[in-house]
Design a protein around this motif. Structure first.
Motif, PDB file in Angstrom:
ATOM      1  N   VAL A   1      -8.753  10.969   4.388  1.00 18.59           N
ATOM      2  CA  VAL A   1      -7.928   9.813   4.785  1.00 18.59           C
ATOM      3  C   VAL A   1      -8.133   9.390   6.243  1.00 18.59           C
ATOM      4  CG1 VAL A   1      -6.148  10.281   3.064  1.00 18.59           C
ATOM      5  CG2 VAL A   1      -5.874  11.230   5.337  1.00 18.59           C
ATOM      6  N   TYR A   2      -8.742  10.283   7.027  1.00 20.28           N
ATOM      7  CA  TYR A   2      -8.934   9.951   8.455  1.00 20.28           C
ATOM      8  C   TYR A   2     -10.010  10.892   8.989  1.00 20.28           C
ATOM      9  CZ  TYR A   2      -7.729   8.886  13.325  1.00 20.28           C
ATOM     10  OH  TYR A   2      -7.767   8.470  14.621  1.00 20.28           O
TER      11      TYR A   2
ATOM     12  N   TYR B   1      -1.946   3.898   3.638  1.00 21.72           N
ATOM     13  CA  TYR B   1      -3.138   4.455   2.998  1.00 21.72           C
ATOM     14  C   TYR B   1      -3.581   3.453   1.935  1.00 21.72           C
ATOM     15  CZ  TYR B   1      -6.153   7.834   0.597  1.00 21.72           C
ATOM     16  OH  TYR B   1      -7.226   8.476   0.017  1.00 21.72           O
ATOM     17  N   ASN B   2      -4.615   2.682   2.264  1.00 22.22           N
ATOM     18  CA  ASN B   2      -4.980   1.514   1.456  1.00 22.22           C
ATOM     19  C   ASN B   2      -5.709   1.850   0.163  1.00 22.22           C
ATOM     20  OD1 ASN B   2      -3.929   0.393   3.700  1.00 22.22           O
ATOM     21  ND2 ASN B   2      -5.732  -0.736   4.342  1.00 22.22           N
TER      22      ASN B   2
ATOM     23  N   TYR C   1       0.809  -1.223   0.000  1.00 25.81           N
ATOM     24  CA  TYR C   1       0.000   0.000   0.000  1.00 25.81           C
ATOM     25  C   TYR C   1       0.844   1.275   0.000  1.00 25.81           C
ATOM     26  CZ  TYR C   1      -3.708  -3.261   1.136  1.00 25.81           C
ATOM     27  OH  TYR C   1      -4.587  -4.312   1.092  1.00 25.81           O
TER      28      TYR C   1
ATOM     29  N   LYS D   1       1.520   5.193   1.436  1.00 29.37           N
ATOM     30  CA  LYS D   1       1.625   5.649   2.831  1.00 29.37           C
ATOM     31  C   LYS D   1       1.409   7.156   2.883  1.00 29.37           C
ATOM     32  CE  LYS D   1       5.238   8.415   2.961  1.00 29.37           C
ATOM     33  NZ  LYS D   1       5.107   9.181   1.844  1.00 29.37           N
ATOM     34  N   ILE D   2       1.050   7.623   4.046  1.00 27.72           N
ATOM     35  CA  ILE D   2       0.979   9.071   4.275  1.00 27.72           C
ATOM     36  C   ILE D   2       1.800   9.378   5.522  1.00 27.72           C
ATOM     37  CG2 ILE D   2      -0.537  10.972   4.955  1.00 27.72           C
ATOM     38  CD1 ILE D   2      -2.698   9.634   3.205  1.00 27.72           C
TER      39      ILE D   2
ATOM     40  N   VAL E   1       3.062  10.047  -1.694  1.00 25.06           N
ATOM     41  CA  VAL E   1       2.360   8.969  -0.989  1.00 25.06           C
ATOM     42  C   VAL E   1       3.069   7.613  -1.134  1.00 25.06           C
ATOM     43  CG1 VAL E   1       0.051   9.982  -0.814  1.00 25.06           C
ATOM     44  CG2 VAL E   1       0.698   8.802  -2.927  1.00 25.06           C
TER      45      VAL E   1
ATOM     46  N   CYS F   1       2.805  17.213   2.336  1.00 27.91           N
ATOM     47  CA  CYS F   1       2.648  15.762   2.354  1.00 27.91           C
ATOM     48  C   CYS F   1       3.864  15.227   1.607  1.00 27.91           C
ATOM     49  CB  CYS F   1       1.361  15.369   1.633  1.00 27.91           C
ATOM     50  SG  CYS F   1       1.080  13.592   1.576  1.00 27.91           S
TER      51      CYS F   1
END
Length: 312
Positions: free
Chosen positions: A309-310, A29-30, A7, A9-10, A98, A279
Motif C-alpha cells: 500500500v505504500y 486506499y484507492n 474509496y 481507507k487504511i 479497510v 489494521c
C-alpha cells in the motif's frame, strides 16, 4: 444511475489508541472503492445490498428526527431510489478493517444530505469536526459506536491526521519512493473480523488499571512516535517504533490477533524481516505489515497474500 466513487481507507496508526486520544493517521486506499447504483437487472448481491440499504435508510430517518440540528436528508428521495433498486456496488471487503461501511456512509451523505458540507469548501476544524460527528452518528448503525473517521477519510479522499479527538486536519504525507525497498503492506488473514465484539473486549480491558496504564505509557507513546516519524519521513526511527508497537500489541491485544498468526507475528519481531500491527479493530480481516526489505518479507511470509500500500 451511477454515483461518484468512494474509496476504502487504511488507518496506518491509531487503532484503539484514538479512543483514548492518541494520535492517528488514516490514508485513502484507492485499490478498493464503492458507488451507489441503479441497474435494470440487478444481481443477487445487488438485491441483498438493496435490502441492507432499506434498513439503513430507516435508521437515518430516525436519526434525522431525533437530531435534526445535526443532519437532515432528502429521505423521501432516498426511499424512492431504494424502492427502484438502488444498491451500493462495492469492491471493498467487509470485515477487513479497510472501511467498507465508511465508504457507504460517505456516498449516502454526499447524495442525500441537505445543506451538506462539500469537499470544495474551506474545511475549517469546525467543519471537519461537524462532518466527523455526523458520520459517527450515521456509521453507529453498523458498529454500535463509531468515531466517524472512516467515512470522513472516504468522503474527503485525503490523508487525515488525528491529533486528538477534537483536533483533526488533512495531512500531507511524504510521497512514495518509486524504487524503495521498504513497504507497508496488507496481510490477508483469510477470515472476516467483526468490529463490535473486538471493541467490547477493549472496553472491558479498559476497566483494569494495568491495561489503562499500558495503553497510556506504551501503546499511545509508540503510536504517537510512529505518526511523527512517518510524517517527517524518518524511516529509521519509524521502524524502531513500529517494532516496539508490534511487541506491545502482541503482549496486550492477543484476542484481536487471530490465534494462527501469533507465531508469525512473533517471528517478524525476532527476525526483523517485518513487523505486524492491527489494521482496524482486528479479530480477522487484514493485518498491516511494515518492512525495510520487501523481498525478505515476501520470502518470510511465503504462502500469504501481501498487498503493498505504500513504499519507502
Amino acid at each position: 444511475m451511477k454515483g461518484p466513487l468512494f474509496y476504502s481507507k487504511i488507518l496506518l496508526f491509531g487503532e484503539y489508541g484514538i479512543i483514548k486520544d492518541s494520535k492517528g493517521l488514516a490514508i485513502p486506499y484507492n485499490f478498493y472503492n464503492g458507488a451507489l447504483k441503479i441497474e435494470e437487472n440487478p444481481s443477487d448481491s445487488a438485491r441483498k445490498s438493496n435490502g441492507h440499504l432499506l434498513k439503513f435508510a430507516k435508521y437515518l430517518k430516525d436519526l434525522m428526527e431525533a437530531r435534526p440540528e445535526l443532519v437532515t436528508f432528502e429521505i423521501d428521495q432516498m426511499l424512492i431510489d431504494i424502492e427502484v433498486g438502488m444498491y451500493f456496488d462495492s469492491s471493498i471487503p467487509q470485515g477487513y478493517g479497510v472501511g467498507s461501511s465508511g465508504a457507504l456512509v460517505a456516498a449516502l451523505y454526499d447524495k442525500y444530505a441537505v445543506n451538506k458540507i462539500t469537499i470544495l469548501e474551506n474545511l475549517t476544524l469546525d467543519k471537519l469536526l461537524q462532518l466527523k460527528e455526523i458520520f459517527g452518528a450515521m456509521e453507529s448503525f453498523f458498529h454500535g459506536k463509531s468515531s466517524g473517521l472512516d467515512p470522513l477519510n472516504s468522503y474527503l479522499s485525503l490523508p487525515i491526521l488525528i491529533n486528538s479527538k477534537d483536533n483533526i486536519e488533512p495531512a500531507g504525507i511524504p510521497s512514495q519512493a518509486e524504487k524503495g525497498t521498504g513497504a507497508v503492506f496488507l496481510l490477508d488473514s483469510g477470515m472476516v473480523g467483526e468490529t463490535a465484539p473486538m471493541v467490547h473486549i477493549f472496553m472491558e480491558n479498559m476497566k483494569q488499571d494495568g491495561f489503562r496504564s499500558m495503553l497510556k505509557n506504551q501503546f499511545v507513546k509508540h503510536t504517537d512516535a510512529c505518526v511523527e516519524d512517518f510524517l517527517n519521513g524518518d524511516v529509521k526511527s519509524l521502524f524502531g517504533n513500529v517494532k516496539q508497537l508490534s511487541k506491545v500489541v502482541l503482549n496486550n491485544f492477543k484476542p484481536m490477533i487471530p490465534a494462527q498468526f501469533h507465531k508469525l507475528w512473533k517471528q517478524g519481531i525476532e527476525s526483523n524481516d517485518y513487523y505486524l500491527k492491527l489494521c482496524g479493530s482486528g479479530g480477522g480481516g487484514y493485518m498491516l505489515g511494515f518492512t525495510e526489505d520487501l523481498e525478505k518479507a515476501q520470502k518470510a511470509l511465503k504462502g500469504y497474500q501481501l498487498e503493498v500500500v505504500y513504499t519507502f
